[in-house]
Design a protein around this motif. Structure first.
Motif, PDB file in Angstrom:
ATOM      1  N   THR A  27       0.800  -1.215   0.000  1.00  0.00           N
ATOM      2  CA  THR A  27       0.000   0.000   0.000  1.00  0.00           C
ATOM      3  C   THR A  27       0.829   1.260   0.000  1.00  0.00           C
ATOM      4  O   THR A  27       0.340   2.334  -0.266  1.00  0.00           O
ATOM      5  CB  THR A  27      -0.938   0.031   1.224  1.00  0.00           C
ATOM      6  N   GLY A  28       2.105   1.136   0.350  1.00  0.00           N
ATOM      7  CA  GLY A  28       3.005   2.257   0.250  1.00  0.00           C
ATOM      8  C   GLY A  28       2.871   3.284   1.353  1.00  0.00           C
ATOM      9  O   GLY A  28       3.341   4.400   1.226  1.00  0.00           O
ATOM     10  N   ASN A  29       2.294   2.953   2.509  1.00  0.00           N
ATOM     11  CA  ASN A  29       2.172   3.883   3.608  1.00  0.00           C
ATOM     12  C   ASN A  29       3.069   3.435   4.746  1.00  0.00           C
ATOM     13  O   ASN A  29       3.409   2.282   4.855  1.00  0.00           O
ATOM     14  CB  ASN A  29       0.731   3.960   4.105  1.00  0.00           C
ATOM     15  N   GLY A  75      -4.788   1.092  -4.147  1.00  0.00           N
ATOM     16  CA  GLY A  75      -4.649   2.016  -5.257  1.00  0.00           C
ATOM     17  C   GLY A  75      -5.489   1.582  -6.445  1.00  0.00           C
ATOM     18  O   GLY A  75      -6.187   0.564  -6.403  1.00  0.00           O
ATOM     19  N   GLN A  76      -5.385   2.336  -7.530  1.00  0.00           N
ATOM     20  CA  GLN A  76      -6.235   2.071  -8.686  1.00  0.00           C
ATOM     21  C   GLN A  76      -5.967   0.707  -9.300  1.00  0.00           C
ATOM     22  O   GLN A  76      -6.894   0.029  -9.758  1.00  0.00           O
ATOM     23  CB  GLN A  76      -6.040   3.167  -9.748  1.00  0.00           C
ATOM     24  N   ALA A  77      -4.698   0.288  -9.321  1.00  0.00           N
ATOM     25  CA  ALA A  77      -4.381  -1.029  -9.894  1.00  0.00           C
ATOM     26  C   ALA A  77      -5.092  -2.137  -9.124  1.00  0.00           C
ATOM     27  O   ALA A  77      -5.645  -3.071  -9.720  1.00  0.00           O
ATOM     28  CB  ALA A  77      -2.869  -1.252  -9.889  1.00  0.00           C
ATOM     29  N   ARG A  78      -5.110  -2.028  -7.787  1.00  0.00           N
ATOM     30  CA  ARG A  78      -5.810  -3.029  -6.978  1.00  0.00           C
ATOM     31  C   ARG A  78      -7.310  -2.961  -7.224  1.00  0.00           C
ATOM     32  O   ARG A  78      -7.977  -3.996  -7.311  1.00  0.00           O
ATOM     33  CB  ARG A  78      -5.506  -2.830  -5.501  1.00  0.00           C
ATOM     34  N   HIS A  79      -7.836  -1.753  -7.343  1.00  0.00           N
ATOM     35  CA  HIS A  79      -9.270  -1.621  -7.621  1.00  0.00           C
ATOM     36  C   HIS A  79      -9.627  -2.312  -8.936  1.00  0.00           C
ATOM     37  O   HIS A  79     -10.632  -3.025  -9.029  1.00  0.00           O
ATOM     38  CB  HIS A  79      -9.661  -0.142  -7.712  1.00  0.00           C
ATOM     39  N   ASP A  80      -8.799  -2.099  -9.944  1.00  0.00           N
ATOM     40  CA  ASP A  80      -9.103  -2.640 -11.274  1.00  0.00           C
ATOM     41  C   ASP A  80      -9.097  -4.164 -11.283  1.00  0.00           C
ATOM     42  O   ASP A  80     -10.032  -4.801 -11.776  1.00  0.00           O
ATOM     43  CB  ASP A  80      -8.095  -2.109 -12.298  1.00  0.00           C
ATOM     44  N   TYR A  81      -8.035  -4.769 -10.720  1.00  0.00           N
ATOM     45  CA  TYR A  81      -7.986  -6.235 -10.804  1.00  0.00           C
ATOM     46  C   TYR A  81      -8.966  -6.891  -9.844  1.00  0.00           C
ATOM     47  O   TYR A  81      -9.452  -8.009 -10.100  1.00  0.00           O
ATOM     48  CB  TYR A  81      -6.565  -6.767 -10.628  1.00  0.00           C
ATOM     49  N   VAL A  96     -24.630 -14.964  -8.027  1.00  0.00           N
ATOM     50  CA  VAL A  96     -23.922 -14.080  -7.101  1.00  0.00           C
ATOM     51  C   VAL A  96     -23.483 -12.817  -7.833  1.00  0.00           C
ATOM     52  O   VAL A  96     -22.808 -12.873  -8.852  1.00  0.00           O
ATOM     53  CB  VAL A  96     -22.684 -14.773  -6.504  1.00  0.00           C
ATOM     54  N   SER A  97     -23.888 -11.688  -7.314  1.00  0.00           N
ATOM     55  CA  SER A  97     -23.416 -10.399  -7.821  1.00  0.00           C
ATOM     56  C   SER A  97     -22.788  -9.630  -6.667  1.00  0.00           C
ATOM     57  O   SER A  97     -22.984  -9.976  -5.497  1.00  0.00           O
ATOM     58  CB  SER A  97     -24.557  -9.598  -8.444  1.00  0.00           C
ATOM     59  N   PHE A  98     -22.023  -8.612  -6.998  1.00  0.00           N
ATOM     60  CA  PHE A  98     -21.300  -7.858  -5.975  1.00  0.00           C
ATOM     61  C   PHE A  98     -21.645  -6.383  -6.042  1.00  0.00           C
ATOM     62  O   PHE A  98     -21.826  -5.823  -7.124  1.00  0.00           O
ATOM     63  CB  PHE A  98     -19.786  -8.024  -6.162  1.00  0.00           C
ATOM     64  N   GLU A  99     -21.705  -5.783  -4.882  1.00  0.00           N
ATOM     65  CA  GLU A  99     -21.739  -4.329  -4.773  1.00  0.00           C
ATOM     66  C   GLU A  99     -20.371  -3.922  -4.247  1.00  0.00           C
ATOM     67  O   GLU A  99     -20.068  -4.080  -3.056  1.00  0.00           O
ATOM     68  CB  GLU A  99     -22.839  -3.874  -3.817  1.00  0.00           C
ATOM     69  N   ALA A 100     -19.509  -3.462  -5.149  1.00  0.00           N
ATOM     70  CA  ALA A 100     -18.120  -3.170  -4.804  1.00  0.00           C
ATOM     71  C   ALA A 100     -17.973  -1.747  -4.292  1.00  0.00           C
ATOM     72  O   ALA A 100     -18.508  -0.805  -4.873  1.00  0.00           O
ATOM     73  CB  ALA A 100     -17.223  -3.383  -6.019  1.00  0.00           C
ATOM     74  N   VAL A 101     -17.222  -1.597  -3.196  1.00  0.00           N
ATOM     75  CA  VAL A 101     -16.975  -0.283  -2.616  1.00  0.00           C
ATOM     76  C   VAL A 101     -15.465  -0.128  -2.404  1.00  0.00           C
ATOM     77  O   VAL A 101     -14.960  -0.275  -1.279  1.00  0.00           O
ATOM     78  CB  VAL A 101     -17.723  -0.099  -1.283  1.00  0.00           C
ATOM     79  N   PRO A 102     -14.708   0.139  -3.468  1.00  0.00           N
ATOM     80  CA  PRO A 102     -13.267   0.347  -3.317  1.00  0.00           C
ATOM     81  C   PRO A 102     -12.978   1.674  -2.628  1.00  0.00           C
ATOM     82  O   PRO A 102     -13.773   2.617  -2.710  1.00  0.00           O
ATOM     83  CB  PRO A 102     -12.761   0.345  -4.764  1.00  0.00           C
ATOM     84  N   ALA A 103     -11.843   1.752  -1.939  1.00  0.00           N
ATOM     85  CA  ALA A 103     -11.506   2.980  -1.209  1.00  0.00           C
ATOM     86  C   ALA A 103     -10.000   3.093  -1.084  1.00  0.00           C
ATOM     87  O   ALA A 103      -9.253   2.133  -1.308  1.00  0.00           O
ATOM     88  CB  ALA A 103     -12.149   2.962   0.178  1.00  0.00           C
ATOM     89  N   GLY A 104      -9.545   4.273  -0.732  1.00  0.00           N
ATOM     90  CA  GLY A 104      -8.166   4.454  -0.325  1.00  0.00           C
ATOM     91  C   GLY A 104      -8.056   4.177   1.162  1.00  0.00           C
ATOM     92  O   GLY A 104      -9.066   4.002   1.856  1.00  0.00           O
TER      93      GLY A 104
END
Length: 468
Positions: A27-29, A75-81, A96-104
């Motif tokens: 995550t780079g933090n 990050g965005q790369a993780r969100h995409d894959y 099965v469907s997903f409601e995705a909630v990506p975040a920083g």
């Protein structure tokens, strides 16, 4: 189909958390920032009241439509894959469907704690080692033991030590997704220029220092780097204590775990000697090096030979220098022991309020044990915990040499790993500042190692006493 017979009604949880890292570096933090976030959050934790209720609500049957709400940070790369993975899973599980909630990372646990308080947590949430105990003890994440025991989640290929990092008070509060471990990153070209063979990890501290001493004599530069500084945080000292059979903290984080201050004296003296010999940089030089970032590190550029970092180091800097390799850190001179432990990268936890726990467990099992899924992830969240997945990916021929080394390293660590320490206690950012200060005082000869070790015990004991 599982009937939900008990539900927790949740009071206020933690809030106000800031940037941090998984130790595996994905995550780079910084660890210190994450720890500070944890403290600020913990200061605001209210006691959660769990009330037993009965409910006739039932989860959908296996062929009925199911929507799983899932959240993660990255990050965005993780969100995409990750979205690609969710779509792929739905293809083979059409109901099965997903409601995705990506975040920083920033604000991630703020939102999660608010959702916990209102009983509206996502079904699946990415969870960090620093916070899993808090959420587990407040009863807002489900016990996944039943799904591990009935085979819904296959844990047979996961080392028991790392699996148990998700076990809180006898409950499997989170399924560990990845691991990391301390490693020595090194530059083979620097060893070659110094006329030395590449290290094979069989060295003790004296041999490690002597090797770097010879390299410094050839290059005229410091040879050893530590990613966060030898006393930049508690990780190097924790490793040192571990290989001497001691722990930095006790199990509940209310006191120091070791009794012999001479171990800390020896640790500080060793690094002070390296500073004096120009093998290791002094604090001012170190601060300048740290501003360069991983990709500008002297090890990467060929100005230093070795760095104490994590086992994804070579993979992380491969875009700049694909010749960097990793090996194990030095063992103890006294007993030949390694101090290595497996650090959990992150977890998937399931909300206690979820009505689709079984379906969540099935997805988590696929995420952890599927070669198909992990071929897409490619170790971005850390080294996969499944031994068979790691081996299959190594044999696939689709990985870089650095990724293969990272995965193979996990198997080496499993053979010698000590018990994984408990999550960092409250006050860890203050403790990190304390060791940084005493290190500087020793390196600049403002205090003796004995005086600094005594100061460390006094100040850290006072910090930890608050946790009682």
């Amino acid at each position: 189909m599982k009937k939900l017979t008990k539900r927790f009604i949740v009071g206020l949880l933690a809030c106000a958390m800031i940037l941090s890292i998984t130790a595996c570096g994905s995550t780079g933090n910084s660890t210190e920032d994450k720890s500070a976030a944890k403290e600020e959050s913990a200061a605001k934790v209210e006691e959660v009241t769990a009330e037993t209720t009965t409910s006739e609500e039932t989860a959908p049957t296996s062929d009925e439509p199911v929507t799983i709400k899932i959240t993660w940070w990255g990050g965005q790369a993780r969100h995409d894959y990750t979205q690609q993975l969710l779509d792929l899973y739905t293809e083979s599980h059409p109901n099965v469907s997903f409601e995705a909630v990506p975040a920083g990372w920033d604000g991630y646990f703020d939102k999660l704690s608010t959702q916990a308080a209102s009983g509206s947590m996502p079904d699946i949430m990415q969870m960090d080692y620093l916070y899993i105990s808090t959420y587990a003890k407040n009863g807002v994440v489900a016990d996944l033991n039943e799904f591990a025991k009935d085979g819904t989640i296959d844990t047979s290929e996961i080392d028991e030590t790392i699996l148990n990092t998700g076990m809180i008070d006898g409950k499997l509060a989170g399924m560990v997704l990845s691991t990391s471990a301390l490693a020595i990153g090194y530059n083979p070209e620097v060893f070659e220029k110094a006329g030395l063979a590449e290290p094979d990890g069989s060295w003790n501290w004296s041999e490690f220092i002597d090797t770097n001493r010879k390299i410094s004599e050839v290059t005229g530069k410091e040879s050893i780097i530590v990613s966060s500084g030898a006393t930049g945080d508690i990780i190097p000292l924790r490793y040192w204590l571990s290989q001497h059979g001691e722990s930095l903290f006790n199990e509940d984080g209310t006191a120091l775990g070791y009794t012999d201050d001479q171990l800390v004296v020896a640790f500080l003296s060793m690094w002070k000697d390296m500073v004096d010999e120009n093998i290791y940089p002094d604090p001012d030089e170190e601060a300048q090096i740290l501003t360069l970032g991983h990709e500008g590190s002297p090890v990467v550029t060929g100005d230093a030979a070795t760095v104490l970092d994590w086992n994804n180091y070579a993979s992380r800097v491969s875009s700049v220098n694909d010749k960097i390799k990793i090996t194990t850190p030095p063992v103890s001179d006294e007993n030949g022991e390694s101090g290595l432990w497996n650090k959990p990268g992150m977890f998937f936890s399931v909300a206690e309020t979820s009505k689709v726990k079984k379906e969540c467990a099935e997805f988590i099992n696929w995420f952890v044990n599927s070669e198909e899924a992990n071929t897409i992830i490619m170790g971005e969240r850390g080294t996969p915990v499944s031994a068979s997945v790691r081996e299959a990916m190594i044999q696939s021929g689709n990985m870089t040499d650095q990724q293969v080394a990272m995965f193979e390293y996990a198997d080496r660590v499993n053979e010698i790993a000590k018990k994984t320490p408990a999550p960092d206690p409250e006050g860890i950012s203050e403790i990190n500042e304390t060791i940084k200060n005493i290190g500087s005082s020793v390196f600049y000869e403002q205090a003796t190692p004995e005086e600094a070790a005594s100061t460390f015990r006094k100040e850290v004991s006072a910090i930890l006493a608050r946790n009682k």
